[in-house]
Scaffold this motif. Structure first.
Motif, PDB file in Angstrom:
ATOM      1  N   ASP A 235      -4.484  -2.604  -5.157  1.00 52.95           N
ATOM      2  CA  ASP A 235      -4.013  -2.720  -4.077  1.00 52.95           C
ATOM      3  C   ASP A 235      -4.385  -4.217  -3.405  1.00 52.95           C
ATOM      4  OD1 ASP A 235      -2.201  -2.923  -1.886  1.00 52.95           O
ATOM      5  OD2 ASP A 235      -3.368  -1.087  -0.842  1.00 52.95           O
TER       6      ASP A 235
ATOM      7  N   THR B  12      -6.804  -2.774   4.965  1.00 55.81           N
ATOM      8  CA  THR B  12      -5.608  -3.649   4.462  1.00 55.81           C
ATOM      9  C   THR B  12      -6.110  -4.823   4.215  1.00 55.81           C
ATOM     10  OG1 THR B  12      -4.636  -4.176   6.527  1.00 55.81           O
ATOM     11  CG2 THR B  12      -4.024  -2.098   5.979  1.00 55.81           C
TER      12      THR B  12
ATOM     13  N   PRO C  74      -4.787   3.055   2.726  1.00 52.90           N
ATOM     14  CA  PRO C  74      -4.499   2.788   4.356  1.00 52.90           C
ATOM     15  C   PRO C  74      -3.255   1.834   4.493  1.00 52.90           C
ATOM     16  CG  PRO C  74      -6.410   1.635   3.595  1.00 52.90           C
ATOM     17  CD  PRO C  74      -5.999   2.271   2.617  1.00 52.90           C
TER      18      PRO C  74
ATOM     19  N   SER D 177       0.704  -1.218   0.002  1.00 56.84           N
ATOM     20  CA  SER D 177       0.098   0.060  -0.026  1.00 56.84           C
ATOM     21  C   SER D 177       0.739   1.160   0.097  1.00 56.84           C
ATOM     22  CB  SER D 177      -0.993   0.207   1.150  1.00 56.84           C
ATOM     23  OG  SER D 177      -1.532  -1.279   1.239  1.00 56.84           O
TER      24      SER D 177
HETATM   25 MG   LIG Z   1      -1.916  -3.070   2.413  1.00 60.56          MG
END
Ligand SMILES: [Mg+2]
Ligand SMILES: Nc1nc2c(ncn2[C@@H]2O[C@H](COP(=O)(O)OP(=O)(O)OP(=O)(O)O)[C@@H](O)[C@H]2O)c(=O)[nH]1
Length: 513
Positions: free
Chosen positions: A142, A78, A71, A58
């Motif tokens: 992500d 996440t 984040p 990230s």
């Molecule tokens: Mg992450």
């Protein structure tokens, strides 16, 4: 969907045309799948950022987008897949597994809120639309860390990237078809020094589960992140230099991950994020200036470890030191102090620039544009063809399968589809489907995965005459190999390689003078 100018190039156009032509000749279900393939061909390249948990995915996404929006570290997000795509207005949406969408406000600092305030188990993924120019060229996905103990988030990732529910209009797609057309087209794989021996398999497993085709040097690159945390004394030949040590480690990992990725580049994601996303302030520069005034022996001690750095008696407040640590970590702080000592009057902007240079982000960007952007057309077209084949296969109708197969053969036989055939040949050799002696496999890899002629020919900096002579010689060699000594499968590949060399030679001659 009909806007051809949005397609990445001629190869994507010809595959889109093939889909449209076949649509009336196949079952409704397959036709719906083809419509989805065409839609995806018109979208920017889908690049998944993958890697183990907490490897800094990230952080790197933020650095690339130039905004601290994903984040990092904590929070339920996440554990979710977030797709960052270009939009004319900044907006975040939660997409639920039942297809419902809900707009989310950004947190006060402009990032995705750590707590979404919705039932996370009902969430499929997040869509972030941002005005970032980088996203016009690619959609960045992500992903939660591989090797996460949280099975739910792993299966969510697989489901999303492997069988994503796409936009409205494709609701008539069943799971099989969705599986065949969704998925990332390219992978940016994040490893750290603590890479495990099974990263090679992890990368293969990730792409098998999520990407529409296998990772190879054409569509995958890797970075060795957290290069700043490498202990130089643990790496032979580094001469005590952190960056040198990271470069040596990255080379070792490239050999380990070969031929699944084109390259492994060292990078310091944290420094890149801080300097690219406006987090490095003049207050930070001032604090660093004060630290630079501390005598060398004390500073040496302070920079030994994070807890010493924050607890040592010093004029700079502990809170400020914690902030610097969070933004730059010890290595970045050391870099900044060195720069200030070399040039005490250095402005904050120039200091930021030095830290950005130290992050290695520029090389990653350059590599991304060589490997992905320049080849988006070929990558997207190849992924689309793989989807078309899978859709026809899933239809269960032999006549339909044959019709699609024949149409693809016709497309591939056309001279302008040569690059697709070369990518295909490369994938066969890299994936082990066609066995080649090692030196020949290397050569196929070199010709097929480089974008620049002298690199393709393995003669960096060669003169035009040298390059042309070499291309001609290799063209002749591969042609005779195709006819004598090769197995039928090798011969198919050899014909493509011969043609590639011939085209290079022709191009070198045409550009003469
Ligand atoms: Mg992450
Ligand atoms: N020292 C250092 N720390 C880094 C670097 N990149 C990321 N970090 C830190 O590593 C931690 C994890 O970073 P994330 O970006 O959240 O990692 P991630 O891979 O997205 O983590 P998950 O999504 O939870 O798997 C954060 O505290 C980052 O600040 C780096 O280059 N150097």
């Amino acid at each position: 969907m009909t806007d051809q100018s949005r397609l990445a190039g001629p190869l994507s156009m010809s595959v889109a045309a093939l889909c449209r032509r076949l649509q009336p000749q196949v079952s409704a279900r397959t036709a719906a799948g083809f419509a989805e393939v065409v839609r995806r061909l018109g979208a920017p390249l889908q690049v998944a950022v993958a890697g183990r948990i907490k490897s800094g995915k990230s952080t790197l996404v933020n650095a690339l987008i130039g905004r601290r929006v994903a984040p990092t570290d904590v929070g339920e997000c996440t554990r979710l897949v977030t797709r960052f795509q270009y939009g004319t207005v900044d907006r975040i949406e939660v997409v639920f597994t039942n297809g419902r969408k809900q707009v989310l406000p950004f947190a006060a600092d402009g990032s995705i809120p750590a707590d979404l305030g919705v039932d996370i188990s009902a969430v499929s993924h997040l869509e972030a639309y941002l005005t970032s120019a980088v996203l016009q060229g690619m959609t960045v996905i992500d992903t939660p860390g591989l090797g996460s103990l949280d099975a739910a988030s792993v299966s969510r990732t697989e489901e999303l990237l492997g069988a994503a529910k796409q936009d409205e209009g494709s609701d008539d797609l069943d799971d099989t078809s969705r599986n065949a057309v969704a998925g990332a087209e390219a992978v940016l794989y994040v490893v750290t020094q603590g890479v495990r021996a099974d990263d090679h398999q992890a990368l293969a497993a990730f792409t098998a589960a999520t990407a529409s085709r296998e990772a190879g040097p054409v569509n995958a690159i890797a970075v060795l992140n957290k290069a700043d945390t490498v202990a130089p004394e643990s790496v032979q030949g580094a001469g005590g230099d952190v960056w040198k040590a990271a470069t040596i480690l990255a080379e070792k990992q490239a050999a380990l991950l070969k031929p699944r990725v084109a390259d492994v580049l060292p990078v310091i994601g944290l420094l890149a994020e801080t300097t690219e996303s406006g987090q490095f302030t003049s207050a930070d520069a001032e604090a660093l200036r004060k630290l630079a005034a501390v005598d060398e022996a004390t500073l040496e001690t302070m920079l030994m470890a994070a807890d010493i750095f924050t607890s040592w008696e010093c004029e700079v407040p502990t809170g400020t030191r914690l902030r610097l640590l969070e933004k730059l970590d010890l290595y970045g702080i050391r870099c900044a102090i060195d720069a200030i000592r070399a040039d005490p009057g250095i402005p904050a902007g120039a200091l930021r620039r030095i830290l950005l240079d130290a992050s290695g982000l520029a090389s990653v960007r350059a590599r991304l544009s060589v490997v992905f952007a320049a080849r988006a057309d070929g990558i997207k077209a190849a992924a689309a063809l793989a989807s078309v084949t899978a859709l026809a296969h899933a239809s269960g109708d032999p006549a339909e399968r044959q019709r699609v197969h024949d149409a693809i053969e016709v497309l591939l036989a056309r001279p302008e589809a040569h690059q697709l055939r070369l990518l295909e040949a490369l994938t066969l050799v890299v994936g082990g489907a066609v066995d080649m002696p090692e030196d020949l496999a290397e050569e196929v890899l070199r010709v097929g995965s480089n974008a620049v002629v002298d690199a393709q020919l393995g003669l960096p900096g060669g003169t035009r005459a040298e390059l042309a002579a070499h291309a001609l010689e290799r063209a002749g060699w591969w042609r005779s190999f195709a006819s004598f000594g090769a197995t039928p499968a090798q011969s198919r590949v050899a014909h493509v390689v011969h043609r590639a060399y011939f085209l290079i030679w022709q191009q070198l001659r045409e550009n003469r003078g």
